[in-house]
Design a protein around this motif. Structure first.
Motif, PDB file in Angstrom:
ATOM      1  N   GLU A 169     -21.761 -34.546  -8.322  1.00 47.21           N
ATOM      2  CA  GLU A 169     -22.261 -34.945  -7.010  1.00 47.21           C
ATOM      3  C   GLU A 169     -21.747 -34.016  -5.920  1.00 47.21           C
ATOM      4  OE1 GLU A 169     -22.301 -38.856  -4.039  1.00 47.21           O
ATOM      5  OE2 GLU A 169     -21.756 -39.083  -6.157  1.00 47.21           O
ATOM      6  N   LYS A 170     -20.456 -33.672  -5.984  1.00 48.24           N
ATOM      7  CA  LYS A 170     -19.886 -32.757  -4.992  1.00 48.24           C
ATOM      8  C   LYS A 170     -20.557 -31.385  -5.099  1.00 48.24           C
ATOM      9  CE  LYS A 170     -15.246 -34.774  -4.624  1.00 48.24           C
ATOM     10  NZ  LYS A 170     -15.310 -35.019  -3.166  1.00 48.24           N
ATOM     11  N   ALA A 171     -20.753 -30.924  -6.327  1.00 45.81           N
ATOM     12  CA  ALA A 171     -21.370 -29.614  -6.529  1.00 45.81           C
ATOM     13  C   ALA A 171     -22.781 -29.577  -5.969  1.00 45.81           C
ATOM     14  CB  ALA A 171     -21.381 -29.274  -8.024  1.00 45.81           C
ATOM     15  N   GLN A 172     -23.547 -30.620  -6.216  1.00 41.39           N
ATOM     16  CA  GLN A 172     -24.917 -30.656  -5.722  1.00 41.39           C
ATOM     17  C   GLN A 172     -24.959 -30.682  -4.198  1.00 41.39           C
ATOM     18  OE1 GLN A 172     -27.781 -30.576  -7.941  1.00 41.39           O
ATOM     19  NE2 GLN A 172     -28.490 -29.855  -5.936  1.00 41.39           N
ATOM     20  N   THR A 173     -24.029 -31.396  -3.583  1.00 41.97           N
ATOM     21  CA  THR A 173     -23.964 -31.459  -2.122  1.00 41.97           C
ATOM     22  C   THR A 173     -23.685 -30.081  -1.532  1.00 41.97           C
ATOM     23  OG1 THR A 173     -23.204 -33.755  -2.150  1.00 41.97           O
ATOM     24  CG2 THR A 173     -22.757 -32.487  -0.152  1.00 41.97           C
ATOM     25  N   ILE A 174     -22.765 -29.347  -2.146  1.00 43.65           N
ATOM     26  CA  ILE A 174     -22.430 -28.001  -1.677  1.00 43.65           C
ATOM     27  C   ILE A 174     -23.648 -27.081  -1.768  1.00 43.65           C
ATOM     28  CG2 ILE A 174     -21.035 -25.940  -2.141  1.00 43.65           C
ATOM     29  CD1 ILE A 174     -18.893 -27.903  -3.279  1.00 43.65           C
ATOM     30  N   VAL A 175     -24.298 -27.087  -2.926  1.00 49.46           N
ATOM     31  CA  VAL A 175     -25.461 -26.221  -3.150  1.00 49.46           C
ATOM     32  C   VAL A 175     -26.611 -26.594  -2.203  1.00 49.46           C
ATOM     33  CG1 VAL A 175     -27.263 -25.603  -4.808  1.00 49.46           C
ATOM     34  CG2 VAL A 175     -24.859 -25.675  -5.526  1.00 49.46           C
ATOM     35  N   ASP A 176     -26.840 -27.883  -2.024  1.00 56.58           N
ATOM     36  CA  ASP A 176     -27.895 -28.321  -1.110  1.00 56.58           C
ATOM     37  C   ASP A 176     -27.631 -27.817   0.308  1.00 56.58           C
ATOM     38  OD1 ASP A 176     -29.166 -29.624  -3.161  1.00 56.58           O
ATOM     39  OD2 ASP A 176     -28.462 -31.630  -2.608  1.00 56.58           O
ATOM     40  N   GLY A 177     -26.364 -27.813   0.711  1.00 55.73           N
ATOM     41  CA  GLY A 177     -26.009 -27.322   2.041  1.00 55.73           C
ATOM     42  C   GLY A 177     -26.309 -25.842   2.203  1.00 55.73           C
ATOM     43  N   TYR A 178     -25.971 -25.046   1.191  1.00 60.73           N
ATOM     44  CA  TYR A 178     -26.253 -23.612   1.253  1.00 60.73           C
ATOM     45  C   TYR A 178     -27.757 -23.345   1.271  1.00 60.73           C
ATOM     46  CZ  TYR A 178     -21.316 -22.784   0.151  1.00 60.73           C
ATOM     47  OH  TYR A 178     -19.946 -22.751   0.176  1.00 60.73           O
ATOM     48  N   ASN A 179     -28.498 -24.062   0.434  1.00 53.48           N
ATOM     49  CA  ASN A 179     -29.948 -23.869   0.381  1.00 53.48           C
ATOM     50  C   ASN A 179     -30.610 -24.251   1.711  1.00 53.48           C
ATOM     51  OD1 ASN A 179     -29.866 -22.937  -2.248  1.00 53.48           O
ATOM     52  ND2 ASN A 179     -30.252 -24.939  -3.157  1.00 53.48           N
ATOM     53  N   ALA A 180     -30.111 -25.316   2.323  1.00 55.62           N
ATOM     54  CA  ALA A 180     -30.652 -25.733   3.626  1.00 55.62           C
ATOM     55  C   ALA A 180     -30.398 -24.659   4.677  1.00 55.62           C
ATOM     56  CB  ALA A 180     -30.028 -27.060   4.045  1.00 55.62           C
ATOM     57  N   LYS A 181     -29.232 -24.016   4.617  1.00 55.30           N
ATOM     58  CA  LYS A 181     -28.911 -22.952   5.570  1.00 55.30           C
ATOM     59  C   LYS A 181     -29.852 -21.768   5.403  1.00 55.30           C
ATOM     60  CE  LYS A 181     -26.586 -21.127   8.871  1.00 55.30           C
ATOM     61  NZ  LYS A 181     -26.569 -21.726  10.216  1.00 55.30           N
ATOM     62  N   VAL A 182     -30.141 -21.413   4.164  1.00 52.29           N
ATOM     63  CA  VAL A 182     -31.052 -20.297   3.909  1.00 52.29           C
ATOM     64  C   VAL A 182     -32.438 -20.600   4.475  1.00 52.29           C
ATOM     65  CG1 VAL A 182     -32.257 -18.991   2.116  1.00 52.29           C
ATOM     66  CG2 VAL A 182     -29.813 -19.452   1.882  1.00 52.29           C
ATOM     67  N   GLU A 183     -32.912 -21.823   4.293  1.00 52.22           N
ATOM     68  CA  GLU A 183     -34.217 -22.208   4.829  1.00 52.22           C
ATOM     69  C   GLU A 183     -34.218 -22.154   6.357  1.00 52.22           C
ATOM     70  OE1 GLU A 183     -37.106 -22.714   3.266  1.00 52.22           O
ATOM     71  OE2 GLU A 183     -35.947 -21.973   1.540  1.00 52.22           O
ATOM     72  N   GLU A 184     -33.114 -22.577   6.960  1.00 47.49           N
ATOM     73  CA  GLU A 184     -32.989 -22.510   8.419  1.00 47.49           C
ATOM     74  C   GLU A 184     -33.080 -21.065   8.901  1.00 47.49           C
ATOM     75  OE1 GLU A 184     -29.285 -22.624  11.482  1.00 47.49           O
ATOM     76  OE2 GLU A 184     -29.329 -24.241  10.004  1.00 47.49           O
ATOM     77  N   ILE A 185     -32.410 -20.158   8.195  1.00 43.89           N
ATOM     78  CA  ILE A 185     -32.423 -18.740   8.567  1.00 43.89           C
ATOM     79  C   ILE A 185     -33.831 -18.168   8.417  1.00 43.89           C
ATOM     80  CG2 ILE A 185     -31.618 -16.444   7.896  1.00 43.89           C
ATOM     81  CD1 ILE A 185     -29.502 -18.038   9.366  1.00 43.89           C
ATOM     82  N   LYS A 186     -34.504 -18.504   7.336  1.00 40.25           N
ATOM     83  CA  LYS A 186     -35.859 -17.989   7.110  1.00 40.25           C
ATOM     84  C   LYS A 186     -36.790 -18.384   8.251  1.00 40.25           C
ATOM     85  CE  LYS A 186     -35.787 -17.677   2.053  1.00 40.25           C
ATOM     86  NZ  LYS A 186     -36.378 -18.193   0.790  1.00 40.25           N
TER      87      LYS A 186
END
Length: 318
Positions: A169-186
């Protein structure tokens, strides 16, 4: 016609993650009592399954991890995992590991200290695998080298270790946060002209050109930049300044490795004394940036979001 000679350096090594499993065998004896019906059998099966799951969880928690790099140490902190050994570094490490035994430099860990900690697994990164894998093998120590050469590969490592050590669960939360940041940048850079970028990695006394396969090259790609070096399958190449000048990048990024202050001085001297640099458009426009090592190391770290924001500011400066 000017030739483009770039000598290849060490190839990027593939990530090796050794998956540890556990199993349990159970047997039950049939009761001779006539009143032992289907409900009793079902209850017995549930109890056996729960017992097996409890044993499995206990095995996953029975670990003694040694982390040999700053990035992997930050990684385990985010996953809320304890360590018995950490690297010796001038960089600040997570507070939770204060007082934990230090095992020496990431590139040359003290193997006597490592062995004394009786680790179940030692972690490093793939960029050091060529040198360290034989060392750990000779010491009969299980080692795993995490691939942090891109955000996607780091995310895969986070999810894998999360699964192995009961931190899914912790790992998925971390990865989801990074992916959301990439989408924000795009979304932020959508529609803007694509800047061309030259990335120089400086080490005391020399410098290399970073390709898209390097971590910093991956960050440039994620924010919409175009590396002037295309089609290579290694992380770094030796440079040919005449060819680089012909490519005429919009932006030059200078990254320091090892001794940042010394490397910056080296870059400054090179750019002042080598006349060819003044012909670069990026130099003429004042678009040469020194990357802070805490945000832009040679392998990915946990400051991805901050690094992406800083990269956008440099590549899309007004």
């Amino acid at each position: 016609m000017m030739s483009f000679k770039l000598w290849r350096s060490t190839a990027v090594l593939a990530i090796t993650l050794l998956v540890a499993g556990c199993s349990s065998n159970t047997s039950t004896e049939n009761s001779s009592a006539e009143n032992s019906g289907a409900n009793t059998s079902k209850t017995t099966e549930v109890s056996v399954t729960q017992a097996a799951d409890e044993v499995k969880d206990e095995v996953k928690e029975d670990y003694r991890i040694v982390s040999t790099t700053v990035a992997t140490t930050q990684f385990f902190d985010l996953l809320d995992l304890d360590l018995v050994g950490i690297p010796t570094s001038v960089k600040e490490l997570p507070k939770r590991y204060d007082g934990i035994t230090k095992i020496g430099n990431p590139m040359t860990p003290n193997m006597e200290v490592v062995k004394s900690l009786d680790p179940t697994e030692v972690f490093s990164v793939t960029t050091l695998e060529y040198d360290l894998a034989p060392v750990f093998k000779n010491a009969a120590i299980k080692s795993t080298f995490l691939d942090f050469t891109s955000l996607a590969k780091m995310n895969a490592a986070i999810l894998d270790i999360g699964k192995r050590y009961n931190r899914e669960e912790k790992a998925q939360t971390i990865v989801d946060g990074y992916n959301a940041k990439v989408e924000e940048i795009k979304q932020k850079v959508a529609g803007k002209p694509q800047p061309t970028v030259l990335i120089l990695l400086g080490v005391p006394g020399s410098y290399l050109v970073a390709t898209e396969n390097s971590y910093i090259g991956d960050l440039v790609r994620l924010v919409g930049g175009k590396n002037i070096v295309q089609g290579e399958d290694v992380e770094y190449l030796a440079s040919n300044t005449e060819y680089l000048q012909q490519s005429n990048p919009d932006v030059i990024l200078r990254a320091a490795h090892g001794m940042p202050e010394e490397v910056v001085k080296m870059f400054d001297q090179e750019f002042q004394e080598n006349d060819i640099w003044k012909h670069f458009n990026a130099v003429q426009q004042g678009r040469v940036y020194d990357l802070p090592e805490e945000l832009f190391p040679t392998t990915a770290n946990m400051a991805v979001a901050e690094a992406l924001d800083a990269m956008v500011d440099m590549l899309y400066a007004d």
